[in-house]
Write a protein that holds these residues in place. Sequence first.
Motif, short mmCIF file in Angstrom:
data_model
loop_
_atom_site.label_atom_id
_atom_site.label_comp_id
_atom_site.label_asym_id
_atom_site.label_seq_id
_atom_site.Cartn_x
_atom_site.Cartn_y
_atom_site.Cartn_z
N UNK A 28 -1.68 8.08 -3.54
CA UNK A 28 -0.25 7.93 -3.81
C UNK A 28 -0.02 6.80 -4.82
N UNK A 29 -0.44 7.01 -6.08
CA UNK A 29 -0.27 5.95 -7.07
C UNK A 29 1.19 5.62 -7.35
N UNK A 30 2.04 6.63 -7.26
CA UNK A 30 3.47 6.40 -7.56
C UNK A 30 4.08 5.40 -6.58
N UNK A 31 3.63 5.47 -5.32
CA UNK A 31 4.17 4.57 -4.31
C UNK A 31 3.65 3.15 -4.40
N UNK A 32 2.64 2.92 -5.23
CA UNK A 32 2.04 1.60 -5.35
C UNK A 32 2.18 0.99 -6.75
N UNK A 267 -4.51 0.94 0.09
CA UNK A 267 -3.15 1.37 0.42
C UNK A 267 -2.78 2.64 -0.34
N UNK A 268 -3.23 2.72 -1.58
CA UNK A 268 -2.90 3.84 -2.45
C UNK A 268 -3.74 5.08 -2.14
N UNK A 269 -5.01 4.87 -1.80
CA UNK A 269 -5.96 5.99 -1.78
C UNK A 269 -6.32 6.52 -0.39
N UNK A 270 -6.03 5.78 0.67
CA UNK A 270 -6.46 6.20 2.00
C UNK A 270 -5.69 7.43 2.47
N UNK A 271 -6.44 8.45 2.91
CA UNK A 271 -5.82 9.67 3.43
C UNK A 271 -6.52 10.06 4.73
N UNK A 272 -5.79 10.71 5.60
CA UNK A 272 -6.37 11.14 6.88
C UNK A 272 -7.10 12.46 6.69
N UNK A 273 -8.29 12.56 7.25
CA UNK A 273 -9.10 13.77 7.13
C UNK A 273 -8.37 14.98 7.70
#
Length: 425
Positions: A28-32, A267-273
């Motif tokens: 989510x680069x836009x959010x960061x 914060x930007x890149x972490x995603x739930x499997x």
Amino acid sequence: MELKIPYNKIRMNIEIPDENFQGVLESDPAGCRMEGTEQEIVERALDNPIGSQSLEELVKGKKSMVIISSDHTRPVPSHVTMPILLRRIREANPEIDITILIATGFHRATTHEELVQKYGEKIVAEEKIIVHDSRDDAGMADLGTLPSGGALKLNRIAIDTDLLIAEGFIESHFFAGFSGGRKSILPGIASATTVMANHCSEFIASPYARTGILKNNPIHRDMLYAAQQAKLAFILNVVIDAEKKVIGAFAGDSEQAHVTGCEFVLKMAEVKANPSDIVVTTNGGYPLDQNIYQSVKGMTAAEANCKEGGVIIMVSACNDGHGGQSFYENLRDAASPRALLERIAKVPRNETIPDQWEMQILARILAKFTVIMVTDMCSPEMIKEMHMEHAATFQEALQRAFEIKGNNASVTVIPDGVSVIVRTA
């Protein structure tokens, strides 16, 4: 479901049946994103160094300095960062002798054309640029021993200068946790001997040598020590989005600024499997999808999200071929990926062979999953020799994946496997 995913220098259109589609995992680069233009973000970071004096203070009174810069395999926007660094350095110390040292690590040498593409004609024509050669033993300084026991030998040009700084970028890294910071030193400007000791089979097999992990990571520990011994005084590390544009910048102390940048990326890149039977991934397009060697990175994101025995569809141009002769030959000559894994596990730290770490990780993936490489720019025979399947188009790959896993198989897409940190818990 229709999606566009990066492939070489274009966006590839792909379609997945709605009944099979399970979702998209993306950062989510836009959010960061930090405010301002790319130049403004970089200037602001240099105006507010983390845990360090300003760059201008550091260069005062120095006769020489080296700026370590990433090579052709890294999409660092040096056309943005390097002019700013050079201007600020020379405004503070017009007489300082500057050398730009290209951190090739264990990669091939960066070509003149690639330097021009990276920096622009003006910098390449006017600045002193030296490309690091990890196999040039005579050009290395011996700095003792790494915490792991491996020899620490670094490019003498970086050690003999009055001031050493580095520019680079931070993204998740499949065994160092994150790129950037200390990685400019090891493997960036280290000897082949040092790189191979650090990338030994024991360390690569560690559960802490994974994407997004620094704590207890033995590879990171060695890298950090190398940066300290090299006296890496200052870094400028940026974070980029899918368009390779700067969205964040961190400058200052080589450890503190890097950790702050890593927290931003997490914060930007972490995603739930979202475990699936079939996972589609890429290496983020050019320049990281130029070869199979680099493409292993994108595969590790899929590895973290694919059900055991599943299929990974890797969309990667690989127009530069395999990317490592030893990497290719060892996979080609192995009876099976599992047999290669078992052989590598027995190799002592100081007997690590070139590209062993990459073949170890790819073999680990191939022992659990079927990998289908999608490319019309690479030899299908080479891909098959390396225990993978080949498809010229995405549709061909998806059809083959359904043949393996059944028509009801679930499909998840990771548009840029290098930009996400997939967490299973």
